[in-house]
Scaffold this motif. Structure first.
Motif, PDB file in Angstrom:
ATOM      1  N   LEU A 165       0.818  -1.215   0.000  1.00  0.00           N
ATOM      2  CA  LEU A 165       0.000   0.000   0.000  1.00  0.00           C
ATOM      3  C   LEU A 165       0.849   1.261   0.000  1.00  0.00           C
ATOM      4  N   ASN A 166       2.024   1.231   0.625  1.00  0.00           N
ATOM      5  CA  ASN A 166       2.885   2.424   0.688  1.00  0.00           C
ATOM      6  C   ASN A 166       4.051   2.396  -0.288  1.00  0.00           C
ATOM      7  N   LYS A 167       4.533   1.237  -0.651  1.00  0.00           N
ATOM      8  CA  LYS A 167       5.717   1.120  -1.524  1.00  0.00           C
ATOM      9  C   LYS A 167       5.425   0.445  -2.856  1.00  0.00           C
ATOM     10  N   GLY A 168       4.181   0.052  -3.067  1.00  0.00           N
ATOM     11  CA  GLY A 168       3.825  -0.747  -4.237  1.00  0.00           C
ATOM     12  C   GLY A 168       4.064  -0.110  -5.583  1.00  0.00           C
ATOM     13  N   LYS A 169       4.043   1.219  -5.648  1.00  0.00           N
ATOM     14  CA  LYS A 169       4.244   1.904  -6.928  1.00  0.00           C
ATOM     15  C   LYS A 169       5.683   1.791  -7.419  1.00  0.00           C
ATOM     16  N   GLU A 170       6.591   1.405  -6.540  1.00  0.00           N
ATOM     17  CA  GLU A 170       8.013   1.300  -6.880  1.00  0.00           C
ATOM     18  C   GLU A 170       8.420  -0.120  -7.266  1.00  0.00           C
ATOM     19  N   LEU A 171       7.480  -1.056  -7.205  1.00  0.00           N
ATOM     20  CA  LEU A 171       7.829  -2.469  -7.365  1.00  0.00           C
ATOM     21  C   LEU A 171       7.433  -3.050  -8.719  1.00  0.00           C
ATOM     22  N   TYR A 172       7.932  -4.249  -8.940  1.00  0.00           N
ATOM     23  CA  TYR A 172       7.571  -5.078 -10.084  1.00  0.00           C
ATOM     24  C   TYR A 172       6.813  -6.279  -9.538  1.00  0.00           C
ATOM     25  N   TYR A 173       6.017  -6.909 -10.393  1.00  0.00           N
ATOM     26  CA  TYR A 173       5.169  -8.013  -9.944  1.00  0.00           C
ATOM     27  C   TYR A 173       5.205  -9.158 -10.945  1.00  0.00           C
TER      28      TYR A 173
END
Length: 83
Positions: free
Chosen positions: A62-70
């Motif tokens: 919720l707080n860091k998800g925009k910086e990640l890959y999936y």
């Protein structure tokens, strides 16, 4: 698995960055992040800091998800294909 989770897993057969998912699905950040979190809690996806660097620690999507890959996990792919 609900419809949003199914649609999101459709996009995760290959490693994808957050921004790609947002553009492809056209969802608001809150919906996308909460669906990613739900899939992660079920162990249906993996979170990565780079295309080849998986996170094994607790992930604050919720707080860091925009910086990640999936990427869909094996469990997620099997569940997705069973429907």
């Amino acid at each position: 698995m609900n419809e949003e989770e199914f649609d999101l897993l459709d996009e995760l057969y290959f490693v994808q960055p957050y921004q790609y998912l947002k553009e492809e699905l056209g969802w608001e950040d809150q919906k996308l992040l909460s669906t990613l979190q739900s899939l992660h809690q079920k162990a249906f996806i993996k979170c990565l800091t780079a295309p080849d660097e998986e996170l094994f620690d607790q992930v604050d999507i919720l707080n860091k998800g925009k910086e990640l890959y999936y990427l869909a996990s094996k469990k997620g792919l099997m569940e997705h294909n069973a429907i």
